[in-house]
Design an enzyme around this catalytic site. Structure first.
Site, PDB file in Angstrom:
ATOM      1  CB  CYS A 159       2.191  -4.543  -8.412  1.00 52.67           C
ATOM      2  SG  CYS A 159       2.294  -6.196  -7.720  1.00 52.67           S
ATOM      3  NE  ARG A 194      -3.913  12.948  -0.048  1.00 49.07           N
ATOM      4  CZ  ARG A 194      -4.175  14.192  -0.413  1.00 49.07           C
ATOM      5  NH1 ARG A 194      -3.366  14.817  -1.261  1.00 49.07           N
ATOM      6  NH2 ARG A 194      -5.224  14.815   0.044  1.00 49.07           N
ATOM      7  CB  SER A 195      -5.848   5.717  -4.761  1.00 49.66           C
ATOM      8  OG  SER A 195      -4.655   5.193  -5.329  1.00 49.66           O
TER       9      SER A 195
END
Length: 334
Positions: A159, A194-195
Protein backbone atom coordinates in the site's frame (compact mmCIF):
# COMPACT_ATOMS: atom_id res chain seq x y z
CA UNK A 1 31.65 0.38 -7.69
CA UNK A 2 32.07 4.08 -8.37
CA UNK A 3 30.93 6.36 -11.15
CA UNK A 4 31.56 9.87 -12.34
CA UNK A 5 29.05 12.33 -10.90
CA UNK A 6 28.27 15.19 -13.28
CA UNK A 7 27.89 18.71 -11.95
CA UNK A 8 24.41 19.12 -10.49
CA UNK A 9 23.68 22.10 -12.74
CA UNK A 10 23.61 19.76 -15.72
CA UNK A 11 20.45 18.20 -14.26
CA UNK A 12 18.58 21.43 -13.59
CA UNK A 13 16.21 21.64 -16.55
CA UNK A 14 13.81 24.17 -15.02
CA UNK A 15 14.44 27.56 -13.39
CA UNK A 16 14.21 27.77 -9.58
CA UNK A 17 10.59 27.81 -8.43
CA UNK A 18 9.07 31.15 -7.52
CA UNK A 19 6.87 29.39 -4.98
CA UNK A 20 6.54 25.88 -3.64
CA UNK A 21 3.24 24.09 -4.13
CA UNK A 22 2.31 22.03 -1.07
CA UNK A 23 0.17 19.08 -2.15
CA UNK A 24 -2.17 17.55 0.40
CA UNK A 25 -2.60 13.79 0.50
CA UNK A 26 -6.35 14.40 0.79
CA UNK A 27 -6.35 16.06 -2.64
CA UNK A 28 -4.70 13.05 -4.26
CA UNK A 29 -6.90 10.62 -2.35
CA UNK A 30 -10.16 12.21 -3.51
CA UNK A 31 -9.69 11.18 -7.13
CA UNK A 32 -8.87 7.61 -6.15
CA UNK A 33 -11.90 7.50 -3.84
CA UNK A 34 -14.24 8.16 -6.77
CA UNK A 35 -12.96 5.00 -8.43
CA UNK A 36 -13.34 3.04 -5.18
CA UNK A 37 -16.91 4.26 -4.58
CA UNK A 38 -17.96 3.40 -8.13
CA UNK A 39 -16.64 -0.17 -7.69
CA UNK A 40 -18.27 -0.52 -4.27
CA UNK A 41 -21.71 0.34 -5.69
CA UNK A 42 -21.51 -2.70 -7.98
CA UNK A 43 -20.84 -5.16 -5.14
CA UNK A 44 -23.47 -7.35 -3.47
CA UNK A 45 -22.29 -6.32 0.01
CA UNK A 46 -19.70 -4.02 1.51
CA UNK A 47 -16.35 -5.83 1.95
CA UNK A 48 -15.15 -6.47 5.52
CA UNK A 49 -11.60 -5.52 6.45
CA UNK A 50 -10.22 -6.89 9.71
CA UNK A 51 -7.29 -5.09 11.30
CA UNK A 52 -5.10 -6.74 13.94
CA UNK A 53 -3.33 -4.51 16.46
CA UNK A 54 -0.91 -6.31 18.77
CA UNK A 55 1.49 -3.53 19.74
CA UNK A 56 1.58 -0.16 21.50
CA UNK A 57 3.20 1.74 18.63
CA UNK A 58 1.53 5.20 18.34
CA UNK A 59 2.08 5.24 14.56
CA UNK A 60 0.35 1.85 14.24
CA UNK A 61 -2.55 3.08 16.37
CA UNK A 62 -2.84 6.20 14.20
CA UNK A 63 -2.85 4.11 11.03
CA UNK A 64 -5.54 1.84 12.51
CA UNK A 65 -7.69 4.84 13.41
CA UNK A 66 -7.27 6.31 9.92
CA UNK A 67 -8.23 2.97 8.39
CA UNK A 68 -11.35 2.68 10.51
CA UNK A 69 -12.45 6.25 9.80
CA UNK A 70 -11.88 5.99 6.04
CA UNK A 71 -13.67 2.63 5.81
CA UNK A 72 -16.75 3.89 7.62
CA UNK A 73 -16.84 7.13 5.63
CA UNK A 74 -16.80 5.23 2.36
CA UNK A 75 -19.19 2.36 3.05
CA UNK A 76 -16.74 -0.42 3.97
CA UNK A 77 -17.03 -2.65 7.01
CA UNK A 78 -14.07 -2.55 9.41
CA UNK A 79 -13.25 -4.42 12.61
CA UNK A 80 -10.22 -3.57 14.73
CA UNK A 81 -9.23 -6.61 16.77
CA UNK A 82 -6.72 -5.87 19.52
CA UNK A 83 -5.02 -9.10 20.57
CA UNK A 84 -1.96 -10.12 22.62
CA UNK A 85 1.04 -10.63 20.37
CA UNK A 86 1.43 -14.26 21.46
CA UNK A 87 -2.12 -14.98 20.23
CA UNK A 88 -1.90 -13.05 16.96
CA UNK A 89 -0.95 -16.05 14.82
CA UNK A 90 -4.06 -18.06 15.69
CA UNK A 91 -6.30 -15.02 15.13
CA UNK A 92 -4.84 -14.49 11.64
CA UNK A 93 -5.34 -18.17 10.78
CA UNK A 94 -8.96 -18.02 11.94
CA UNK A 95 -9.63 -14.92 9.80
CA UNK A 96 -8.08 -16.70 6.81
CA UNK A 97 -10.87 -19.28 6.85
CA UNK A 98 -13.72 -16.93 7.77
CA UNK A 99 -15.73 -16.38 4.59
CA UNK A 100 -17.15 -13.12 5.96
CA UNK A 101 -13.67 -11.55 6.03
CA UNK A 102 -12.57 -10.03 2.72
CA UNK A 103 -9.30 -8.45 3.78
CA UNK A 104 -6.74 -8.69 6.58
CA UNK A 105 -4.24 -6.09 7.72
CA UNK A 106 -1.73 -6.48 10.56
CA UNK A 107 -0.31 -3.30 12.05
CA UNK A 108 3.42 -3.85 12.27
CA UNK A 109 5.85 -3.97 14.01
CA UNK A 110 4.68 -6.70 16.36
CA UNK A 111 7.84 -8.50 17.46
CA UNK A 112 10.25 -6.32 15.47
CA UNK A 113 12.20 -9.27 14.08
CA UNK A 114 11.92 -12.12 11.57
CA UNK A 115 8.79 -13.33 13.31
CA UNK A 116 7.00 -10.36 11.77
CA UNK A 117 8.00 -11.66 8.33
CA UNK A 118 6.49 -15.03 9.25
CA UNK A 119 3.22 -13.35 10.25
CA UNK A 120 3.14 -11.58 6.89
CA UNK A 121 3.41 -14.91 5.11
CA UNK A 122 0.66 -16.76 7.00
CA UNK A 123 -1.98 -14.21 5.96
CA UNK A 124 -4.03 -15.82 3.17
CA UNK A 125 -2.94 -14.50 -0.21
CA UNK A 126 -6.53 -13.87 -1.30
CA UNK A 127 -7.08 -11.65 1.79
CA UNK A 128 -3.68 -9.95 1.93
CA UNK A 129 -4.61 -6.31 1.30
CA UNK A 130 -1.04 -5.13 1.89
CA UNK A 131 0.49 -7.29 -0.83
CA UNK A 132 3.09 -8.82 1.49
CA UNK A 133 2.55 -12.49 0.61
CA UNK A 134 5.40 -14.28 -1.14
CA UNK A 135 3.67 -14.48 -4.54
CA UNK A 136 2.85 -10.77 -4.51
CA UNK A 137 6.40 -9.83 -3.53
CA UNK A 138 7.85 -12.19 -6.16
CA UNK A 139 5.65 -10.65 -8.86
CA UNK A 140 6.54 -7.12 -7.78
CA UNK A 141 10.30 -7.65 -7.83
CA UNK A 142 10.11 -9.66 -11.07
CA UNK A 143 7.90 -6.95 -12.62
CA UNK A 144 5.06 -9.41 -13.24
CA UNK A 145 1.95 -7.27 -13.14
CA UNK A 146 -0.83 -9.87 -13.38
CA UNK A 147 -1.75 -13.01 -11.44
CA UNK A 148 -3.21 -14.87 -14.41
CA UNK A 149 -2.24 -15.54 -18.00
CA UNK A 150 -5.39 -13.86 -19.26
CA UNK A 151 -4.29 -10.63 -17.51
CA UNK A 152 -7.63 -10.16 -15.77
CA UNK A 153 -6.32 -10.10 -12.20
CA UNK A 154 -3.68 -7.55 -11.27
CA UNK A 155 -1.13 -8.51 -8.65
CA UNK A 156 -1.60 -6.71 -5.33
CA UNK A 157 1.12 -4.16 -4.51
CA UNK A 158 2.17 -2.95 -1.02
CA UNK A 159 0.00 0.00 0.00
CA UNK A 160 2.57 2.63 0.97
CA UNK A 161 4.86 2.21 -2.07
CA UNK A 162 1.83 2.23 -4.36
CA UNK A 163 0.49 5.34 -2.61
CA UNK A 164 3.74 7.16 -3.36
CA UNK A 165 3.51 6.09 -7.00
CA UNK A 166 -0.06 7.40 -7.20
CA UNK A 167 1.14 10.73 -5.80
CA UNK A 168 3.96 10.91 -8.35
CA UNK A 169 1.44 10.21 -11.10
CA UNK A 170 -0.89 12.90 -9.76
CA UNK A 171 1.78 15.61 -9.70
CA UNK A 172 3.03 14.74 -13.18
CA UNK A 173 6.36 13.05 -12.51
CA UNK A 174 5.30 10.12 -14.70
CA UNK A 175 5.36 10.88 -18.44
CA UNK A 176 2.07 9.41 -19.69
CA UNK A 177 3.07 9.90 -23.33
CA UNK A 178 5.61 7.10 -22.96
CA UNK A 179 4.61 3.41 -22.79
CA UNK A 180 4.37 1.55 -19.47
CA UNK A 181 7.82 0.61 -18.20
CA UNK A 182 9.34 3.80 -19.60
CA UNK A 183 7.26 6.52 -17.97
CA UNK A 184 10.01 7.49 -15.53
CA UNK A 185 12.75 7.42 -18.18
CA UNK A 186 15.24 10.20 -17.51
CA UNK A 187 14.12 10.71 -13.90
CA UNK A 188 16.56 10.42 -11.01
CA UNK A 189 15.03 9.64 -7.63
CA UNK A 190 16.56 9.36 -4.15
CA UNK A 191 14.76 7.39 -1.43
CA UNK A 192 15.99 7.74 2.14
CA UNK A 193 14.64 4.46 3.50
CA UNK A 194 15.36 0.88 2.46
CA UNK A 195 12.96 -1.04 4.66
CA UNK A 196 11.50 -4.26 3.28
CA UNK A 197 8.00 -2.82 3.75
CA UNK A 198 8.40 0.49 1.90
CA UNK A 199 11.83 1.64 0.77
CA UNK A 200 13.11 -1.38 -1.13
CA UNK A 201 9.80 -2.21 -2.85
CA UNK A 202 9.40 1.44 -3.86
CA UNK A 203 12.91 1.56 -5.34
CA UNK A 204 12.21 -1.59 -7.35
CA UNK A 205 8.85 -0.34 -8.66
CA UNK A 206 10.29 3.02 -9.73
CA UNK A 207 13.28 1.39 -11.42
CA UNK A 208 10.94 -1.03 -13.22
CA UNK A 209 9.22 2.07 -14.65
CA UNK A 210 12.52 3.41 -16.01
CA UNK A 211 13.87 5.65 -13.21
CA UNK A 212 17.42 5.78 -11.90
CA UNK A 213 16.88 5.26 -8.17
CA UNK A 214 19.33 5.80 -5.31
CA UNK A 215 18.25 3.85 -2.23
CA UNK A 216 19.74 5.22 0.99
CA UNK A 217 20.00 3.74 4.46
CA UNK A 218 22.53 3.71 7.29
CA UNK A 219 24.63 1.05 5.54
CA UNK A 220 25.14 3.12 2.40
CA UNK A 221 23.59 3.72 -1.02
CA UNK A 222 22.41 1.19 -3.59
CA UNK A 223 21.59 2.11 -7.19
CA UNK A 224 18.44 0.57 -8.73
CA UNK A 225 18.10 0.67 -12.51
CA UNK A 226 15.92 -1.05 -15.07
CA UNK A 227 17.45 -4.34 -16.18
CA UNK A 228 19.20 -4.80 -19.52
CA UNK A 229 19.62 -7.77 -21.82
CA UNK A 230 18.12 -11.00 -20.54
CA UNK A 231 17.18 -9.18 -17.30
CA UNK A 232 15.40 -6.37 -19.09
CA UNK A 233 12.03 -7.29 -17.61
CA UNK A 234 12.90 -6.23 -14.07
CA UNK A 235 15.29 -4.01 -12.15
CA UNK A 236 18.94 -4.52 -11.22
CA UNK A 237 20.66 -3.40 -8.02
CA UNK A 238 24.22 -2.03 -8.08
CA UNK A 239 26.44 -1.49 -5.06
CA UNK A 240 28.00 1.97 -4.92
CA UNK A 241 30.36 4.03 -2.81
CA UNK A 242 28.35 7.18 -3.52
CA UNK A 243 27.34 9.61 -0.80
CA UNK A 244 24.17 11.58 -0.15
CA UNK A 245 26.09 14.72 -1.13
CA UNK A 246 26.71 13.19 -4.55
CA UNK A 247 23.29 11.77 -5.43
CA UNK A 248 20.84 14.33 -4.02
CA UNK A 249 21.92 17.38 -6.09
CA UNK A 250 21.06 15.53 -9.30
CA UNK A 251 17.76 14.05 -8.06
CA UNK A 252 14.47 15.20 -9.56
CA UNK A 253 12.56 13.60 -6.69
CA UNK A 254 13.56 12.99 -3.05
CA UNK A 255 11.43 10.67 -0.90
CA UNK A 256 12.07 10.31 2.82
CA UNK A 257 10.75 7.85 5.39
CA UNK A 258 13.02 8.00 8.43
CA UNK A 259 11.02 7.06 11.58
CA UNK A 260 12.96 9.36 13.87
CA UNK A 261 11.85 12.77 15.10
CA UNK A 262 15.48 13.86 15.39
CA UNK A 263 16.29 13.21 11.73
CA UNK A 264 16.13 16.19 9.38
CA UNK A 265 17.02 15.96 5.71
CA UNK A 266 19.83 18.37 4.67
CA UNK A 267 17.89 20.92 2.61
CA UNK A 268 21.04 22.52 1.19
CA UNK A 269 21.68 19.40 -0.92
CA UNK A 270 18.42 19.71 -2.85
CA UNK A 271 18.46 21.14 -6.34
CA UNK A 272 16.03 23.91 -7.23
CA UNK A 273 12.71 22.64 -8.55
CA UNK A 274 12.90 19.23 -6.88
CA UNK A 275 9.83 17.22 -5.80
CA UNK A 276 9.95 16.24 -2.10
CA UNK A 277 7.72 13.61 -0.49
CA UNK A 278 7.77 12.54 3.16
CA UNK A 279 6.06 9.28 4.16
CA UNK A 280 7.38 9.08 7.72
CA UNK A 281 5.03 9.88 10.60
CA UNK A 282 7.84 12.26 11.65
CA UNK A 283 8.62 15.43 9.71
CA UNK A 284 11.87 14.60 7.89
CA UNK A 285 12.00 17.95 6.05
CA UNK A 286 12.42 21.31 7.75
CA UNK A 287 10.26 24.31 6.67
CA UNK A 288 13.04 25.67 4.42
CA UNK A 289 12.39 22.78 2.02
CA UNK A 290 9.85 25.13 0.42
CA UNK A 291 12.70 27.41 -0.67
CA UNK A 292 14.08 24.61 -2.86
CA UNK A 293 11.18 22.38 -3.83
CA UNK A 294 8.69 23.06 -6.60
CA UNK A 295 6.30 20.53 -5.04
CA UNK A 296 6.26 19.29 -1.45
CA UNK A 297 4.06 16.49 -0.11
CA UNK A 298 4.46 16.47 3.69
CA UNK A 299 2.44 13.29 4.38
CA UNK A 300 0.83 10.45 2.42
CA UNK A 301 -1.35 8.62 4.97
CA UNK A 302 -4.73 9.37 3.38
CA UNK A 303 -3.56 8.10 -0.01
CA UNK A 304 -2.20 4.91 1.59
CA UNK A 305 -5.60 4.19 3.15
CA UNK A 306 -7.43 4.68 -0.15
CA UNK A 307 -4.97 2.35 -1.91
CA UNK A 308 -5.78 -0.15 0.83
CA UNK A 309 -9.49 0.18 -0.06
CA UNK A 310 -8.70 -0.39 -3.74
CA UNK A 311 -6.85 -3.57 -2.80
CA UNK A 312 -9.80 -4.81 -0.72
CA UNK A 313 -12.16 -4.26 -3.65
CA UNK A 314 -9.91 -6.24 -5.97
CA UNK A 315 -9.45 -9.13 -3.55
CA UNK A 316 -13.18 -9.32 -2.84
CA UNK A 317 -13.95 -9.33 -6.58
CA UNK A 318 -11.33 -12.01 -7.26
CA UNK A 319 -12.62 -14.25 -4.45
CA UNK A 320 -16.24 -13.93 -5.52
CA UNK A 321 -15.32 -14.53 -9.14
CA UNK A 322 -13.43 -17.68 -8.16
CA UNK A 323 -16.36 -18.89 -6.04
CA UNK A 324 -18.81 -18.45 -8.93
CA UNK A 325 -16.46 -20.36 -11.22
CA UNK A 326 -16.33 -23.26 -8.78
CA UNK A 327 -20.14 -23.28 -8.51
CA UNK A 328 -20.50 -23.37 -12.30
CA UNK A 329 -17.97 -26.21 -12.61
CA UNK A 330 -19.71 -28.17 -9.85
CA UNK A 331 -23.22 -27.75 -11.31
CA UNK A 332 -24.72 -30.97 -12.73
CA UNK A 333 -24.93 -31.20 -16.50
CA UNK A 334 -28.57 -31.34 -17.63
Amino acid sequence: MSEKIPNSTEYTHDPPPATCKVVSAATVAEGLLKEVRASLEKMERAPLLVGFLANSDPAARMYANWTQKTCKQNGFQFELREVPKDELEEHILAANTDDAVDGIIVYFPVFGNRQDQYLQQITAMNKDVEGLSHQYLFNMYQNIRFLDASRLQKSILPCTPLAIIKILEFIGVYNTILPYGNRLFGRTITIVNRSEIVGRPLAALLANDGASVYSVDITGIEHFTRGEGIRKRYHQVHETELTLEEVVPKSDVVVTGVPNAEYKFPTQLLKDGVVCINFSSDKNFTPDVKQKAAIYVPAIGKVTIVVLLRNIIRLAEYRRGAKKLVQVQAAPVS
